[in-house]
Design a protein around this motif. Structure first.
Motif, PDB file in Angstrom:
ATOM      1  N   ARG A 285      -7.452  -3.771  -1.272  1.00  8.16           N
ATOM      2  CA  ARG A 285      -8.027  -3.344   0.102  1.00  8.16           C
ATOM      3  C   ARG A 285      -9.701  -3.006  -1.888  1.00  8.16           C
ATOM      4  O   ARG A 285     -10.344  -2.662   0.071  1.00  8.16           O
ATOM      5  CB  ARG A 285      -7.400  -1.967   0.285  1.00  8.16           C
ATOM      6  N   GLY A 286      -9.979  -3.164  -1.670  1.00 11.58           N
ATOM      7  CA  GLY A 286     -11.299  -2.278  -2.335  1.00 11.58           C
ATOM      8  C   GLY A 286     -11.504  -1.771  -3.603  1.00 11.58           C
ATOM      9  O   GLY A 286     -10.353  -1.887  -3.950  1.00 11.58           O
ATOM     10  N   PHE A 287     -12.214  -1.310  -4.579  1.00 14.84           N
ATOM     11  CA  PHE A 287     -12.306  -0.069  -4.931  1.00 14.84           C
ATOM     12  C   PHE A 287     -13.051   1.199  -5.477  1.00 14.84           C
ATOM     13  O   PHE A 287     -13.518   1.587  -4.542  1.00 14.84           O
ATOM     14  CB  PHE A 287     -12.655  -1.392  -6.605  1.00 14.84           C
ATOM     15  N   ASP A 288     -13.471   2.229  -6.271  1.00 15.55           N
ATOM     16  CA  ASP A 288     -13.956   3.229  -6.416  1.00 15.55           C
ATOM     17  C   ASP A 288     -14.734   3.213  -7.156  1.00 15.55           C
ATOM     18  O   ASP A 288     -14.319   3.360  -8.295  1.00 15.55           O
ATOM     19  CB  ASP A 288     -12.821   4.340  -6.368  1.00 15.55           C
ATOM     20  N   ILE A 289     -15.935   2.792  -6.830  1.00 12.63           N
ATOM     21  CA  ILE A 289     -16.810   2.640  -8.008  1.00 12.63           C
ATOM     22  C   ILE A 289     -17.876   3.988  -8.191  1.00 12.63           C
ATOM     23  O   ILE A 289     -18.468   3.657  -9.270  1.00 12.63           O
ATOM     24  CB  ILE A 289     -18.160   2.008  -6.511  1.00 12.63           C
ATOM     25  N   ASN A 290     -17.052   4.703  -7.955  1.00 13.30           N
ATOM     26  CA  ASN A 290     -17.477   6.378  -7.787  1.00 13.30           C
ATOM     27  C   ASN A 290     -16.025   6.839  -9.272  1.00 13.30           C
ATOM     28  O   ASN A 290     -16.289   7.927  -8.931  1.00 13.30           O
ATOM     29  CB  ASN A 290     -18.063   7.413  -7.158  1.00 13.30           C
ATOM     30  N   ALA A 291     -15.310   6.251  -9.568  1.00 14.54           N
ATOM     31  CA  ALA A 291     -14.156   6.658  -9.825  1.00 14.54           C
ATOM     32  C   ALA A 291     -14.015   7.866 -10.895  1.00 14.54           C
ATOM     33  O   ALA A 291     -13.246   8.604 -10.883  1.00 14.54           O
ATOM     34  CB  ALA A 291     -13.424   5.460 -10.599  1.00 14.54           C
ATOM     35  N   GLN A 471       6.688   0.015   9.801  1.00 10.91           N
ATOM     36  CA  GLN A 471       4.779  -0.634   9.242  1.00 10.91           C
ATOM     37  C   GLN A 471       4.613   0.547   9.735  1.00 10.91           C
ATOM     38  O   GLN A 471       4.346   1.314  10.631  1.00 10.91           O
ATOM     39  CB  GLN A 471       5.072  -1.558  10.671  1.00 10.91           C
ATOM     40  N   ILE A 472       3.615   0.873   8.448  1.00 13.54           N
ATOM     41  CA  ILE A 472       2.709   1.977   8.876  1.00 13.54           C
ATOM     42  C   ILE A 472       0.965   1.303   8.767  1.00 13.54           C
ATOM     43  O   ILE A 472       0.737   0.315   8.416  1.00 13.54           O
ATOM     44  CB  ILE A 472       2.905   2.552   7.461  1.00 13.54           C
ATOM     45  N   ASP A 473       0.592   1.422  10.085  1.00 10.67           N
ATOM     46  CA  ASP A 473      -0.499   0.777  10.557  1.00 10.67           C
ATOM     47  C   ASP A 473      -1.502   1.065  10.086  1.00 10.67           C
ATOM     48  O   ASP A 473      -2.572   0.776   9.695  1.00 10.67           O
ATOM     49  CB  ASP A 473      -0.812   1.061  12.349  1.00 10.67           C
ATOM     50  N   SER A 474      -1.737   2.771   9.853  1.00  2.00           N
ATOM     51  CA  SER A 474      -2.661   3.306   8.806  1.00  2.00           C
ATOM     52  C   SER A 474      -2.046   4.240   7.804  1.00  2.00           C
ATOM     53  O   SER A 474      -1.682   5.655   8.937  1.00  2.00           O
ATOM     54  CB  SER A 474      -4.443   3.498   9.860  1.00  2.00           C
ATOM     55  N   GLU A 481      -8.604   5.741   3.759  1.00  2.00           N
ATOM     56  CA  GLU A 481      -7.883   4.929   5.495  1.00  2.00           C
ATOM     57  C   GLU A 481      -7.147   3.659   4.097  1.00  2.00           C
ATOM     58  O   GLU A 481      -7.730   2.829   3.569  1.00  2.00           O
ATOM     59  CB  GLU A 481      -8.371   5.091   6.476  1.00  2.00           C
ATOM     60  N   LEU A 482      -5.774   3.691   4.382  1.00  2.00           N
ATOM     61  CA  LEU A 482      -5.494   1.843   3.855  1.00  2.00           C
ATOM     62  C   LEU A 482      -4.344   1.755   5.315  1.00  2.00           C
ATOM     63  O   LEU A 482      -3.920   2.677   6.540  1.00  2.00           O
ATOM     64  CB  LEU A 482      -4.205   2.933   2.612  1.00  2.00           C
ATOM     65  N   ARG A 483      -4.277   0.278   5.709  1.00  2.00           N
ATOM     66  CA  ARG A 483      -3.934  -0.151   7.026  1.00  2.00           C
ATOM     67  C   ARG A 483      -2.800  -1.140   6.178  1.00  2.00           C
ATOM     68  O   ARG A 483      -2.897  -1.779   5.142  1.00  2.00           O
ATOM     69  CB  ARG A 483      -5.042  -1.128   7.376  1.00  2.00           C
TER      70      ARG A 483
END
Length: 619
Positions: A285-291, A471-474, A481-483
């Motif tokens: 889904r992505g990564f946290d560049i400012n982790a 089912q979790i749409d968002s 936000e995760l979808r």
């Protein structure tokens, strides 16, 4: 002596400069990711090909080649690695190309459709019962022509960070298969990124072309286990595997030279690995560049080396060939010999001889100089994104599963309390047939102020006193936000005088659902007033339990970076079998078995010239 090139395989040395047009007015010309004029040595400078690990076995303390024969058994051996002992449909993607552009293009003449060439790629990772040591996805590509009795293979060398080109000669009934590394100067004349190549859509040379399939079907329903009738999904999968494989060289270049040497380079690579793990753990889904606040330094190192090494940009080689329909050139001639479903023997011979002597036009010839796919002028976020996504391609799903389980187990063992985020919800229940009912939820107001609570939209399906699926749409928390989260066979229902609650354990594909910073989402508990009877909307709350279990990864990587570990984070090519065992050891995980950088006991290295001399001496 056999000289071979792979993919849509071709051969002849062409020292051309595909950047000529770009150099005419540029002060700083773009630099190739892989220079098509430079072939490098035929034999691996270090390590061995993945193919060597696949087709060798130990005898008396030494490994010897044992290439499965016939071709179908070779594919079965790969499937066994991918799927374990119980496998059905092959996971290896294979197409038939009777009239291709390989060096072996006329080997089957005049019976092209009786002896079509098979081109295959692996585009999947090992399953739960497969051999987790081997990461085959996008790393092994095969060409086989029965009439030429040659098996051609492009496979990745993890230790060297490059693809190797190999041939298996005398691959025929009663033969003695002989493995050799091919002449790279021949190979890279067409494989101008020193990696596999393939046609663009609509892959009309393959059996995805209905006309080609029709002519093949006159000779048989399948060849070497590859059925004739199939659509474009298989060549599309090979095309995508080829595209991804050609990104490996860019990843390795950014890892080695983009991060550079010294302490800053080590820290850059450690940070890239951490973000790649976040990306894989989050389901890409992505990564946290400012982790951890290191993004500025990460960007600065990458940008500094970009300016020093690629001031004119980076030329990305094109791994694709123009689509070619080999039958179009003979349509009028075919009409003159009355091509129809019951084409006679003489008519077929005439057509096949015509096809054998049809030249491949310059636009379709793999030897033709190909301009760069594009000239990339990297920006800070784009360089970082390409590096992180590229490193993620070198991490296997089994590695991710192991890490996910270990991190979550650790916070439970340490009894670290989960953080809870809440939101206010509306619920609506209704029956959906039989004993099953559905509870829809819409949680649009965070209890703890905008951005600090949880927002959720979706539905849960109830049956037999439990949550069957959800089912979790968002799902939004802390501004993230995760979808499209599908939760299967998990959760419980509780009913009290005050109301009810549903607890959804957030697992997907056997792993914990995770945010882009690696944080595990444990449960989502929905609480409503009244009874779930579908007679009226209900109100209530949602409570998201979050476990910050990725923190130990940062700690382990800090140790690795401070050690300036010579293998894990050095400016050598990224090697999964070096980096991950070192990281896992610092996390206290079981070491496990890894492949493929230890070449101890491997058979002697031979190129095709040396093999020819050896074979002659033995006669």
């Amino acid at each position: 002596m056999m000289r071979i090139a792979l993919g849509l395989f071709c051969g002849s040395v062409l020292l051309s400069d595909a950047l000529a047009a770009d150099r005419s007015g540029a002060v700083d010309p773009p630099r190739w990711v892989v220079d098509p004029r430079v072939a490098d040595a035929n034999l691996p400078p270090v390590g061995r090909s993945l193919f060597d690990y696949l087709v060798t076995e130990e005898r008396d303390g030494q490994r010897v080649y044992k290439v499965p024969f016939p071709y179908r058994e070779f594919i079965r051996s790969i499937d066994a690695r991918l799927q374990g002992p119980r496998y059905g449909v092959s996971q290896v993607k294979q197409v038939l190309i009777p009239l291709g552009r390989s060096l072996q293009r006329n080997a089957a003449a005049p019976d092209f459709f009786r002896f079509p060439r098979v081109v295959a790629s692996v585009d999947t990772e090992p399953g739960p019962e497969g051999d987790a040591r081997l990461l085959l996805k996008d790393r092994i590509h095969i060409g086989f022509g029965e009439k030429s009795a040659v098996l051609e293979v492009i496979s990745y060398n993890e230790a060297a960070g490059r693809f190797e080109f190999q041939v298996v000669n005398d691959y025929r009934p009663g033969g003695t298969p002989q493995v050799a590394y091919a002449d790279r100067a021949v190979c890279v004349s067409c494989h101008q990124n020193a990696a596999p190549i393939f046609s663009r859509q609509t892959w009309d040379e393959t059996n995805a072309n209905p006309q080609v399939a029709a002519l093949l079907s006159k000779e048989g329903e399948s060849f070497h286990g590859v059925t004739v009738e199939r659509g474009v999904d298989i060549p599309f999968a090979i095309d995508q595997a080829t595209q991804r494989a050609n990104e490996f060289a860019l990843t390795q270049l950014l890892w080695r030279e983009g991060c550079g040497g010294g302490v800053a380079g080590t820290r850059c690579r450690g940070y890239a690995l951490a973000l790649a793990l976040q990306y894989r753990l989050s389901g890409e889904r992505g990564f946290d560049i400012n982790a951890d606040g290191s993004s500025a330094a990460f960007y600065a190192v990458l940008q500094k080396h970009w300016r020093e090494r690629w001031p004119g940009g980076m030329a990305l080689p094109d791994p694709t060939l123009p689509n070619r329909n080999p039958l179009l050139t003979v349509i009028s001639a075919a009409a003159r010999i009355d091509l129809h479903p019951q084409l006679g023997v003489q008519g077929k011979k005439t057509l096949q001889n015509l096809l054998a002597n049809t030249d491949i036009g310059a636009p379709f010839e793999p030897l033709e100089r190909r301009a760069p796919l594009n000239i990339w002028h990297g920006t800070e976020p784009d360089i970082a994104k390409r590096l992180v996504h590229g490193v993620a391609e070198f991490i296997a799903q089994d590695d991710v599963r192991r890490l996910d389980a270990e991190l979550f187990k650790r916070v439970l063992q340490q009894k670290i309390t989960a953080r809870e985020l809440t939101g206010r919800c509306e619920f609506l229940a209704k029956g959906v047939g039989g004993q099953e009912s559905r509870v829809g939820f819409s949680c649009r107001v965070p209890d703890q102020g905008t951005g600090s609570g949880v927002l959720a939209e979706g539905r849960a399906y109830l049956g037999a006193g439990k949550v069957a699926r959800a089912q979790i749409d968002s799902l939004t928390f802390n501004g993230v936000e995760l979808r499209a989260i599908e939760v299967m066979n998990t959760g419980s229902i509780q009913q009290t005088a005050q109301g009810w609650s549903l607890t959804l354990r957030l697992m997907q594909n056997g792993m914990h659902v995770r945010a882009v910073n690696g944080t595990a989402l444990d449960t989502l508990t929905l609480r409503g007033r009244g009874v779930i009877d579908g007679r009226a909307p209900m109100t209530g709350t949602a409570v998201l339990a979050v476990r910050d279990d990725f923190i130990p990864v940062w700690g382990a990587l800090q140790v690795l970076m401070s050690e300036n570990n010579g293998d894990a984070l050095s400016d050598r090519p990224f090697r999964r079998a070096a980096a991950l065992p070192a990281l896992f050891a610092h996390l206290g995980m079981t070491p496990g078995a890894w492949c493929c950088i230890d070449d101890h006991g491997m058979p002697p290295l031979l190129d095709d010239r040396s093999l020819a001399l050896k074979t002659s001496a033995q006669r």
